[in-house]
Design a protein around this motif. Structure first.
Motif, PDB file in Angstrom:
ATOM      1  N   LEU A   1      14.028  18.033  23.292  1.00  0.00           N
ATOM      2  CA  LEU A   1      13.058  18.851  22.567  1.00  0.00           C
ATOM      3  C   LEU A   1      13.407  18.896  21.078  1.00  0.00           C
ATOM      4  N   LEU A   2      14.712  18.984  20.773  1.00  0.00           N
ATOM      5  CA  LEU A   2      15.170  18.971  19.386  1.00  0.00           C
ATOM      6  C   LEU A   2      14.734  17.687  18.693  1.00  0.00           C
ATOM      7  N   LYS A   3      14.940  16.577  19.325  1.00  0.00           N
ATOM      8  CA  LYS A   3      14.558  15.292  18.724  1.00  0.00           C
ATOM      9  C   LYS A   3      13.063  15.239  18.457  1.00  0.00           C
ATOM     10  N   LYS A   4      12.282  15.752  19.416  1.00  0.00           N
ATOM     11  CA  LYS A   4      10.831  15.745  19.246  1.00  0.00           C
ATOM     12  C   LYS A   4      10.412  16.621  18.067  1.00  0.00           C
ATOM     13  N   TYR A   5      11.014  17.798  17.943  1.00  0.00           N
ATOM     14  CA  TYR A   5      10.684  18.679  16.822  1.00  0.00           C
ATOM     15  C   TYR A   5      11.048  18.033  15.487  1.00  0.00           C
ATOM     16  N   LEU A   6      12.193  17.348  15.446  1.00  0.00           N
ATOM     17  CA  LEU A   6      12.606  16.677  14.215  1.00  0.00           C
ATOM     18  C   LEU A   6      11.652  15.534  13.879  1.00  0.00           C
ATOM     19  N   ASP A   7      11.238  14.792  14.893  1.00  0.00           N
ATOM     20  CA  ASP A   7      10.285  13.701  14.672  1.00  0.00           C
ATOM     21  C   ASP A   7       8.965  14.221  14.137  1.00  0.00           C
ATOM     22  N   GLN A   8       8.603  15.447  14.556  1.00  0.00           N
ATOM     23  CA  GLN A   8       7.363  16.055  14.078  1.00  0.00           C
ATOM     24  C   GLN A   8       7.529  16.688  12.701  1.00  0.00           C
TER      25      GLN A   8
ATOM     26  N   PRO B   1       9.774  22.667  10.394  1.00  0.00           N
ATOM     27  CA  PRO B   1      10.810  23.338   9.600  1.00  0.00           C
ATOM     28  C   PRO B   1      12.058  23.665  10.422  1.00  0.00           C
ATOM     29  N   VAL B   2      13.223  23.485   9.806  1.00  0.00           N
ATOM     30  CA  VAL B   2      14.484  23.734  10.501  1.00  0.00           C
ATOM     31  C   VAL B   2      14.571  25.179  10.974  1.00  0.00           C
ATOM     32  N   SER B   3      14.074  26.117  10.181  1.00  0.00           N
ATOM     33  CA  SER B   3      14.166  27.531  10.564  1.00  0.00           C
ATOM     34  C   SER B   3      13.427  27.791  11.872  1.00  0.00           C
ATOM     35  N   GLN B   4      12.270  27.144  12.055  1.00  0.00           N
ATOM     36  CA  GLN B   4      11.522  27.311  13.298  1.00  0.00           C
ATOM     37  C   GLN B   4      12.280  26.696  14.471  1.00  0.00           C
ATOM     38  N   ILE B   5      12.831  25.504  14.241  1.00  0.00           N
ATOM     39  CA  ILE B   5      13.574  24.820  15.306  1.00  0.00           C
ATOM     40  C   ILE B   5      14.785  25.656  15.716  1.00  0.00           C
ATOM     41  N   LEU B   6      15.511  26.183  14.725  1.00  0.00           N
ATOM     42  CA  LEU B   6      16.691  26.995  15.015  1.00  0.00           C
ATOM     43  C   LEU B   6      16.331  28.217  15.840  1.00  0.00           C
ATOM     44  N   ASN B   7      15.262  28.898  15.467  1.00  0.00           N
ATOM     45  CA  ASN B   7      14.880  30.121  16.165  1.00  0.00           C
ATOM     46  C   ASN B   7      14.622  29.866  17.646  1.00  0.00           C
ATOM     47  N   ILE B   8      13.882  28.820  17.936  1.00  0.00           N
ATOM     48  CA  ILE B   8      13.506  28.549  19.325  1.00  0.00           C
ATOM     49  C   ILE B   8      14.689  28.025  20.126  1.00  0.00           C
ATOM     50  N   LEU B   9      15.392  27.029  19.590  1.00  0.00           N
ATOM     51  CA  LEU B   9      16.484  26.424  20.352  1.00  0.00           C
ATOM     52  C   LEU B   9      17.650  27.377  20.543  1.00  0.00           C
ATOM     53  N   ASN B  10      17.894  28.254  19.574  1.00  0.00           N
ATOM     54  CA  ASN B  10      19.001  29.196  19.730  1.00  0.00           C
ATOM     55  C   ASN B  10      18.701  30.254  20.786  1.00  0.00           C
ATOM     56  N   GLU B  11      17.429  30.603  20.971  1.00  0.00           N
ATOM     57  CA  GLU B  11      17.085  31.524  22.056  1.00  0.00           C
ATOM     58  C   GLU B  11      17.484  30.902  23.396  1.00  0.00           C
TER      59      GLU B  11
ATOM     60  N   GLU C   1      23.337  28.498  14.161  1.00  0.00           N
ATOM     61  CA  GLU C   1      23.056  27.244  13.461  1.00  0.00           C
ATOM     62  C   GLU C   1      23.482  26.039  14.302  1.00  0.00           C
ATOM     63  N   GLN C   2      23.627  26.239  15.585  1.00  0.00           N
ATOM     64  CA  GLN C   2      24.126  25.185  16.463  1.00  0.00           C
ATOM     65  C   GLN C   2      22.950  24.459  17.101  1.00  0.00           C
ATOM     66  N   LEU C   3      22.736  23.216  16.681  1.00  0.00           N
ATOM     67  CA  LEU C   3      21.668  22.409  17.235  1.00  0.00           C
ATOM     68  C   LEU C   3      22.212  21.291  18.122  1.00  0.00           C
ATOM     69  N   LEU C   4      23.281  20.653  17.682  1.00  0.00           N
ATOM     70  CA  LEU C   4      23.879  19.569  18.447  1.00  0.00           C
ATOM     71  C   LEU C   4      24.960  20.095  19.385  1.00  0.00           C
ATOM     72  N   PHE C   5      25.375  19.264  20.332  1.00  0.00           N
ATOM     73  CA  PHE C   5      26.508  19.614  21.189  1.00  0.00           C
ATOM     74  C   PHE C   5      27.757  19.714  20.327  1.00  0.00           C
ATOM     75  N   THR C   6      28.390  20.875  20.306  1.00  0.00           N
ATOM     76  CA  THR C   6      29.636  21.057  19.553  1.00  0.00           C
ATOM     77  C   THR C   6      30.624  21.811  20.441  1.00  0.00           C
ATOM     78  N   ASP C   7      31.808  22.067  19.882  1.00  0.00           N
ATOM     79  CA  ASP C   7      32.820  22.755  20.680  1.00  0.00           C
ATOM     80  C   ASP C   7      32.556  24.259  20.715  1.00  0.00           C
ATOM     81  N   GLN C   8      33.223  24.923  21.630  1.00  0.00           N
ATOM     82  CA  GLN C   8      33.038  26.359  21.831  1.00  0.00           C
ATOM     83  C   GLN C   8      33.910  27.163  20.869  1.00  0.00           C
ATOM     84  N   ASP C   9      33.357  28.266  20.379  1.00  0.00           N
ATOM     85  CA  ASP C   9      34.119  29.293  19.654  1.00  0.00           C
ATOM     86  C   ASP C   9      33.588  30.628  20.148  1.00  0.00           C
ATOM     87  N   ASN C  10      34.421  31.402  20.848  1.00  0.00           N
ATOM     88  CA  ASN C  10      33.950  32.672  21.380  1.00  0.00           C
ATOM     89  C   ASN C  10      35.106  33.659  21.518  1.00  0.00           C
TER      90      ASN C  10
END
Length: 634
Positions: free
Chosen positions: A318-325, A328-338, A375-384
């Protein structure tokens, strides 16, 4: 005889969507009629309410800011860079402009004649889809999107809901309210008179609760309460809130995640500010499939970690599709972070089921670093981390052991989902990052009052935290303690500011990129360390200095700072734009190379891509200069 100017224009346009979808002869036909326009910095291209032009625009060189005027102040909606299109309203809806556009710097713009372009667009589905997506991502009135369905007849709204779920959700501003001491009978009469299914309970114009028809049925009709009782006896609280102008997808996701049917709109998205509006489930357009919501439902129904991993992989697509379209990054961040947060919550819920006993006390799970900043869109390591309630000294060791075990199960589950273990072990499974509230307060006190290079690195990560699961009051108490400690030790801001300017300009003396000089990434450009982190660090120290709450996102921090410091408004707005542009660039690189996107091989970039990167670096210089002067770092 060849038209060399048209050929040059066509060579430029074919590098960018939607023109890249056109055949060479169609592109050359358009290029021959393009108007080449020059604008000095701050020169208006069009203004709100202007009669629509007979063209839309593409940025050839420079940059253009698109904005609307709110309370006589410009509020930036987007900044368009080389290859970006803007001014689509005349093409999509044939209406006058609802936004303004002006040159953000000296710029050359291509004007594309609509009468010439429209028949070509109608003949190419890819072009139609891209233009609809670009317009839908910024349109302010969702109902004007109906026109786009009429214009681009081959385009199906129902089949492309991933675009339309980014339209703004409509909400009621004429809200029925009452005070906490109002009787249930009076409140019910008000609801009946207005023929509405809910009433918001407010105190000093702030929402404190809500009563719905369900509350009246379950608590009054059953005889549990009397109609002469006050509404605060039966109201649902606390209310779920969001800041103004949420998208349809955001509103749906929040309602589903919190299992509520009403969403209060407030000034800053929390119950601590004035009520502005109310969104009900009825207000949300649900007549078409909504992929983010479907994914969130899958998360909530997941019984095994494997199911969560499947969802996370779908999120990546879904991230790739949004980027291809080009949304705005702010919209993508809001949805994917939920969705990402929902995955973390579900992983914790499943982990709790594996524990032999319930938690011995209240606790909260915190996300740190990029996930804490959302701000995490890609697979990254955990910090918690985990903060648990204070317990008697003799119970501390056993209590901590319980939560460390829970954390190990949870971090293992998150690892299976696709989030790697933190190499530095900054996870809740480490006893250092699984502590009681009082111990965490002591830890932050040490970091603030006795900073060192090691503690400075840790505090930079641990100051960017956000609540994920558990008891919210523990997080609020921790935040209160940190701000009180900072008040008593203002010199710590200087320490943080000094750390924020430690990374020099990403460009050398001759404006060449500064690359890694050795190691596995020799001659690669580190976009995280040299470009993103200086902006992240600067936003952190300035937002802490202003005691900003509930804003962890770097771009959001800069946007709020722009409102608070009018004299530095342009610097902060440019920093917000630069951060989003850099984050989008890193994300695209990460998807392209199937890695984190941190290290970039400059030889693989086009000249245009390198220019876009360099434009962002000016904001880094400006914010570092501001920090140097403000905190006397010379």
């Amino acid at each position: 005889m060849k038209n060399t100017i048209a050929e040059r224009v066509a060579d430029f346009l074919k590098r960018y969507p939607p023109f890249q979808f056109l055949a060479a002869d169609s592109l050359l036909q358009i290029a021959a009629q393009v108007q080449v326009l020059y604008f000095e910095k701050d020169k208006a291209i069009f203004k709100e309410k202007d009669t629509n032009h007979s063209m839309f625009y593409v940025v050839k060189d420079g940059a253009v800011r698109v904005f609307r005027t709110v309370d006589n102040q410009p509020k930036i909606a987007d900044i368009c860079d080389e290859g970006d299109i803007f001014g689509l309203r005349p093409l999509i809806t044939k209406e006058d402009y609802e936004l303004s556009a002006s040159a953000n710097e000296e710029s050359i713009i291509y004007g594309i004649p609509i009468d010439l372009f429209l028949p070509i667009a109608l003949a190419h589905k890819e072009v139609s889809n891209f233009l609809i997506a670009s317009f839908a991502s910024n349109v302010s009135d969702p109902y004007s999107l109906e026109e786009s369905g009429k214009l681009f007849t081959e385009y199906s709204v129902e089949r492309n809901s991933e675009i339309f779920d980014l339209q703004k959700a409509r909400y009621s501003k004429n809200i029925l309210t009452c005070s906490p001491d109002t009787t249930i009978k009076v409140a019910a009469k008000k609801m009946s008179h207005r023929d509405v299914g809910s009433i918001v309970v407010t105190h000093e114009e702030k929402p404190v609760g809500i009563i719905t028809n369900r509350d009246l049925r379950d608590r009054i009709a059953t005889g549990d309460f009397d109609i002469s009782d006050s509404v605060d006896k039966i109201m649902s609280k606390p209310v779920k809130c969001f800041q103004k102008d949420p998208t349809v997808a955001q509103a749906q996701l929040i309602m589903l995640k919190n299992e509520v049917n009403h969403l209060c709109i407030t000034e800053d998205g929390t119950p601590d500010t004035k009520l502005l509006g109310l969104i009900t489930e009825h207000d949300i357009v649900v007549s078409f499939a909504n992929n983010p919501v479907v994914l969130l439902k899958e998360v909530k129904l997941a019984k095994r970690t494997k199911r969560l991993r499947d969802v996370r992989l779908k999120v990546s697509r879904l991230l790739k599709k949004y980027l291809d379209q080009n949304l705005p990054v702010s919209q993508i961040l809001n949805i994917l972070n939920e969705i990402n947060y929902a995955i973390a919550v579900r992983a914790l819920e499943l982990s709790l089921l594996k524990m032999e006993t319930p938690p011995p006390c209240k606790f909260a799970w915190l996300a740190l670093g990029s996930q804490g900043r959302k701000e995490q869109l890609l697979f990254t390591d955990q910090d918690n981390a985990i903060v648990f309630d204070n317990v008697p000294e003799e119970e501390y060791e056993a209590t901590q052991a319980y939560f460390i075990k829970l954390a190990r199960i949870t971090t293992r589950a998150m690892h299976k989902v696709g989030y790697a273990y933190c190499p530095a072990d900054m996870m809740a499974s480490n006893h250092r990052w699984c502590q009681s509230l009082s111990e965490w307060k002591k830890q932050y006190h040490i970091w603030i009052t006795d900073p060192s290079p090691e503690t400075q690195l840790l505090s930079a990560i641990f100051f960017d935290y956000s609540y994920v699961f558990g008891d919210t009051q523990l997080v609020t108490k921790l935040s209160d303690s940190i701000l009180d400690t900072l008040d008593a030790n203002p010199m710590f801001y200087r320490v943080m500011a000094k750390d924020a300017i430690r990374s020099p300009s990403p460009l050398g003396f001759f404006r060449q990129f500064l690359v890694e000089e050795g190691g596995d990434h020799k001659d690669f450009f580190d976009i995280k360390a040299r470009a993103l982190m200086p902006l992240i660090d600067a936003a952190r120290v300035l937002s802490l200095n202003h005691k900003l709450r509930n804003i962890n996102n770097t771009a959001g921090r800069f946007e709020r700072l722009a409102e608070l410091e009018q004299n530095n408004k342009e610097i902060y707005e440019n920093c917000s734009y630069a951060f989003k542009a850099l984050l989008k660039f890193r994300t695209k690189q990460g998807i392209l190379h199937d890695d984190s996107g941190r290290f970039i091989e400059l030889a693989t970039l086009s000249k245009a891509e390198k220019l876009k990167l360099k434009r962002c670096f000016k904001s880094i210089h400006d914010i570092q200069e501001l920090l140097t002067l403000r905190y006397n770092l010379k």
